[in-house]
Design an enzyme around this catalytic site. Structure first.
Site, PDB file in Angstrom:
ATOM      1  N   CYS A   1      22.707 -39.827 -21.358  1.00  0.00           N
ATOM      2  CA  CYS A   1      23.216 -40.255 -20.047  1.00  0.00           C
ATOM      3  C   CYS A   1      23.949 -39.093 -19.382  1.00  0.00           C
ATOM      4  O   CYS A   1      24.103 -38.014 -19.956  1.00  0.00           O
ATOM      5  CB  CYS A   1      24.151 -41.455 -20.191  1.00  0.00           C
ATOM      6  SG  CYS A   1      25.639 -41.076 -21.152  1.00  0.00           S
TER       7      CYS A   1
ATOM      8  N   CYS B   1       0.845  -1.189   0.000  1.00  0.00           N
ATOM      9  CA  CYS B   1       0.000   0.000   0.000  1.00  0.00           C
ATOM     10  C   CYS B   1       0.881   1.240   0.000  1.00  0.00           C
ATOM     11  O   CYS B   1       2.113   1.154   0.035  1.00  0.00           O
ATOM     12  CB  CYS B   1      -0.937  -0.002   1.205  1.00  0.00           C
ATOM     13  SG  CYS B   1      -0.092   0.213   2.778  1.00  0.00           S
TER      14      CYS B   1
ATOM     15  N   CYS C   1      26.781 -37.258 -21.171  1.00  0.00           N
ATOM     16  CA  CYS C   1      26.418 -36.203 -22.127  1.00  0.00           C
ATOM     17  C   CYS C   1      26.326 -34.849 -21.431  1.00  0.00           C
ATOM     18  O   CYS C   1      26.917 -33.857 -21.879  1.00  0.00           O
ATOM     19  CB  CYS C   1      25.082 -36.530 -22.797  1.00  0.00           C
ATOM     20  SG  CYS C   1      25.060 -38.078 -23.719  1.00  0.00           S
TER      21      CYS C   1
ATOM     22  N   CYS D   1       3.630   1.658   2.574  1.00  0.00           N
ATOM     23  CA  CYS D   1       4.896   0.966   2.300  1.00  0.00           C
ATOM     24  C   CYS D   1       5.817   1.840   1.451  1.00  0.00           C
ATOM     25  O   CYS D   1       6.979   2.072   1.801  1.00  0.00           O
ATOM     26  CB  CYS D   1       4.631  -0.355   1.585  1.00  0.00           C
ATOM     27  SG  CYS D   1       3.557  -1.503   2.446  1.00  0.00           S
TER      28      CYS D   1
ATOM     29  N   ASP E   1       9.651  26.548 -33.870  1.00  0.00           N
ATOM     30  CA  ASP E   1      10.771  26.884 -34.741  1.00  0.00           C
ATOM     31  C   ASP E   1      10.261  26.719 -36.172  1.00  0.00           C
ATOM     32  O   ASP E   1       9.483  25.807 -36.456  1.00  0.00           O
ATOM     33  CB  ASP E   1      11.940  25.933 -34.477  1.00  0.00           C
ATOM     34  CG  ASP E   1      13.153  26.305 -35.287  1.00  0.00           C
ATOM     35  OD1 ASP E   1      13.522  27.487 -35.279  1.00  0.00           O
ATOM     36  OD2 ASP E   1      13.725  25.415 -35.946  1.00  0.00           O
TER      37      ASP E   1
END
Length: 844
Positions: free
Chosen positions: A88, A16, A91, A19, A512
């Site tokens: 496995c 809130c 790897c 905080c 401008d």
């Protein structure tokens, strides 16, 4: 040497305005912090600090002590990939060892069970593509997982996960709450309960049933107590503390009465003094309100989400004769990419081959596609319409135009406006004051009015739960988030809340002239042939042949006109530029002289008479530059060159005047020429003959009269004037816009963006005031009513459940009101076309 650092970082754990206000107050008094702004709606903190006295870790430590988490940035990148082909542990170990040994890899982890590899690396040394190629070289295949993206993506995923969790908790809370309400209130509305649970025949069973129904609700709503009670003990109570205290008091008092009922102590009176339903229904209603609020808040950043979703996920990388599909995240500078018709350009680059119309509306708001060919720049996320383009990548990742726009909008959404200061100050003290009011009201009714304890408890709970600091904390940031996001969709980038607030206060607009009111490109618009037997085209071809090598804007206008007519150019025998006068040339057996009136007089050109002077004066009065053309010593033609006014300029000026804004034109032109251009635009306030380095002084002079001045320019040669103005608006031309210039950046080169910026600011500030009014009036009226003021004059008291429901709806209503800005539009302009017709400019 003093080192100043600035960051915008996410904060987790805010519930809130109390905080966010507490974090802001504490950090503002921390040694080394120069400026801090915490935004509840975006859950971010914008902080500026002295880097030689304080670091981010120290700031994070201060935030952590307050009970919140500051999310720190990481210098390392993380790539998560799904790896195929592993059979496995050997790897996965091989991938970890080989990839982990590459330069720039900080960590390589591969999970065989899930097939996911996570790689932490230094993006300055290593890239995602090289990691993938290294894995491929080992005989495996790797592709990025879907759950990757920017910090914004991560924040959105966190919000979605939170919403999903809240949804799961809401179902039992509302279900048990409804049953609890029926059980508690049935007898009061004349609906009898079964004898086994009736308060009249089985008071203990009646009380135990309510207890059993309220416990699941308190369990799913435990975050109110888990967050609110520690915050109260730390001396920084928030909205959760109010809910925890109110429902906790009702629950504890009801449990005490249940025990007395069980012991047979005045059971019939105690059974009518239970408040389990107040605690349970309050938790359910407030949880529903917080869910609706968070869902609405998540929609305030929809504009950013839509922009980010424009980037395609994959791109076609051209390697020799083959084309390979790769993730956009793996594109590197220098890559050649093929963009087929109907596909989006993946990153910023330059067209090396091909020609097509590109739709840039998603970035600039320009509805018409733009033709792009070899040498032209294209931006990522734009749509290739009808031809294949080969694009060389120049800016990738966080350096693209789209990424910079998103970053700018996010920074703007996390900024604050001065109008929020009052709400922030009130929010900081709000919760402790409400607690004090609840306590004083309860004690006052008990000791002064001698009310029963049940009545006092209802007053105490009602005051606690009706108070809503969230509505005040969300009133400003939600409107800014939606307003700046909508602006980005319309091609208007607003840098921060302060610019949004100032745009509403503008009383004078200064344009401008060159490149802003006009196209910034001189064109040959008049060719008054005086004497030349071969005709206008033949004469124009000779003049263009002389000027073809010149870079002067007037010369370029002549050459461009000849090329548009496809006229053949002739080789020049001799050429000489005469500074401040014009040019002399010899070609095709003719002596050519082109320049101003002084040059004609000095060279004693024949044919200068009163009729010629009238033609030249007429051109000057129309804002055109008159060039005299002599052939073989006799005046042959007068050329009128002008920088055309943008067609929408008169309509924009008229609309600004209708808004009560004074309009000025600032130019270095002579007053006669300036008046002519200003008259075409409908401007009657002219500041002429101003050198570029004196423009800022003219803005300061206007400010000295009390005007709030917006300066509109191209952001290049008038940067000092843009900086000096109260509001600097930089005009862009498509994707080449200088995003870092001005307080507001217009992605399109058309002036209707000025109206969009000013009208959007007014709509947003009006929306903020509506939000603040309802947030304050709700609390100003609601708290006294909850304290029993109406009861003093014979009116009703406020049921705590109604108070909780009203509190939940107050913050939802504020966010919902802010979301209305998503549909903001500016009425289309009616623009006169050169042929006399009319069209309209509208933004979607």
């Amino acid at each position: 040497m003093e080192i100043i650092a600035q960051k915008q970082l996410p904060i987790r754990g805010m519930h809130c305005a109390a905080c966010s206000g507490r974090i802001e107050r504490v950090l503002a008094t921390t040694d080394g912090v120069r400026r801090v702004a915490v935004n509840l709606a975006s859950a971010t903190m914008d902080i500026e600090w002295e880097g030689d006295r304080l670091d981010l870790a120290g700031i994070a430590g201060v935030v952590a002590k307050l009970g919140f988490e500051l999310v720190l940035p990481s210098a390392e990148a993380i790539w998560e990939a799904r790896i195929k082909g592993m059979s496995c542990a050997a790897c996965s170990s091989r991938i970890e060892r080989v990839v982990g040994g590459l330069a720039g890899i900080a960590e390589a982890r591969v999970n065989l069970a899930t097939g996911i590899g996570t790689f932490r690396f230094d993006p300055e040394v290593m890239s995602r593509r090289r990691i993938r190629e290294a894995i491929t070289a080992l005989g495996f295949a790797a592709e990025a997982t879907a759950a990757q993206g920017t910090g914004f993506d991560e924040q959105r995923r966190e919000v979605e996960a939170t919403l999903a969790r809240m949804r799961r908790n809401l179902v039992p809370a509302l279900l048990f709450g409804a049953v609890l309400l029926v059980v508690a209130m049935a007898e009061m509305v004349g609906v009898p309960l079964p004898a086994a649970v009736s308060p009249h025949t089985a008071p203990f069973h009646f009380a135990v049933l309510q207890l059993m129904l309220v416990l699941p609700i308190l369990w799913v709503g435990r975050d109110f107590y888990r967050v609110g009670i520690p915050a109260l003990l730390r001396g920084g109570p928030n909205m959760d503390s109010l809910i925890a205290m109110g429902t906790g008091a009702a629950f504890v008092y009801s449990v005490w009465n249940l025990i007395e009922i069980g012991l047979g102590i005045d059971a019939m009176r105690r059974v009518m003094d239970l408040y389990f339903e107040s605690a349970g229904v309050l938790i359910a209603l407030v949880s529903l309100g917080k869910y609706l609020e968070l869902r609405s808040r998540a929609r305030t950043s929809d504009a950013i989400g839509r922009l980010m979703r424009l980037t395609p996920e994959t791109a076609l990388l051209v390697r020799g004769d083959e084309q390979v599909a790769i993730p956009v995240a793996e594109i590197e500078v220098g890559d050649l990419l093929l963009v087929r018709p109907g596909e989006r350009v993946p990153v910023d680059g330059v067209v090396e081959k091909g020609m097509s119309a590109v739709d840039e509306s998603m970035l600039t708001g320009e509805s018409l596609p733009v033709n792009r060919t070899v040498g032209d720049a294209v931006a990522g996320a734009t749509l290739n319409k009808n031809g294949a383009l080969w694009v060389r990548a120049e800016r990738v990742g966080e350096d693209t135009v789209l990424a910079r726009i998103v970053r700018l909008v996010r920074e703007a959404q996390g900024s604050k406006a001065a109008i929020a200061n009052l709400a922030d100050r009130v929010s900081y003290y709000f919760v402790p004051v409400v607690m004090l009011i609840a306590l004083v009201a309860g004690l006052g009714w008990y000791f002064l009015a001698h009310a029963e304890f049940g009545f006092v408890l209802r007053i105490f709970i009602a005051v606690l739960v009706i108070a809503c600091p969230c509505a005040m904390g969300l009133a400003t940031p939600t409107s800014i988030m939606v307003g700046t996001g909508r602006g980005a969709q319309l091609g208007v980038l607003i840098k921060n809340g302060a610019a949004l607030e100032m745009a509403e206060k503008v009383t004078a607009v200064v344009f401008d002239k060159t490149g802003t009111l006009t196209h910034g490109r001189p064109e040959l618009v008049d060719f008054e042939l005086l004497q030349w037997e071969q005709g206008q085209d033949a004469l124009l071809a000779l003049v263009a042949s002389c000027e073809v090598g010149s870079e002067h804007p007037l010369a370029e206008a002549i050459v461009r006109a000849a090329r548009e007519r496809a006229l053949p150019l002739t080789e020049v025998d001799s050429f000489a530029a005469i500074p401040g006068r014009g040019v002399r040339a010899s070609l095709a057996g003719h002596a050519l002289l082109l320049g101003n009136q002084e040059l004609m007089g000095e060279e004693r050109v024949g044919g200068l008479d009163a009729d010629v002077e009238r033609v030249a004066d007429r051109l000057a009065e129309a804002g055109k530059t008159a060039l005299y053309l002599a052939m073989d010593g006799r005046l042959a033609a007068i050329l009128g060159i002008a920088d055309r006014l943008k067609p929408e300029a008169p309509a924009v000026v008229a609309r600004l005047r209708a808004m009560g804004i004074a309009v000025y034109m600032l130019t270095g032109d002579h007053l006669v020429t300036a008046r002519a251009i200003a008259a075409q635009a409908g401007i009657d306030k002219i500041i002429a003959q101003v050198l570029p380095d004196h423009k800022a002084e003219k803005i300061a002079e206007l400010q000295a009269t009390g005007a709030r001045v917006a300066m509109i320019g191209d952001g290049i040669n008038d940067a000092p004037a843009l900086a000096r103005a109260d509001l600097g608006i930089a005009m862009g031309t498509g994707i080449d816009v200088a995003i870092d210039s001005g307080d507001v950046v217009l992605m399109r080169g058309t002036l209707d963006g000025v109206l969009t910026a000013l009208a959007l600011s007014r709509a947003t500030m009006r929306n903020i005031r509506q939000n603040l009014f309802w947030a304050f009036i709700y609390n100003i009226i609601g708290i006294p009513v909850a304290a029993g003021v109406l009861f003093l004059f014979g009116g009703p008291t406020l049921n705590p459940m109604l108070a909780g429901g009203a509190m939940a709806l107050s913050s939802v209503s504020v966010v919902t009101n802010a979301l209305r800005l998503r549909f903001f539009k500016v009425a289309p302009l009616s623009v006169s076309l050169p042929g006399g017709g009319q069209t309209s400019l509208a933004r979607d």
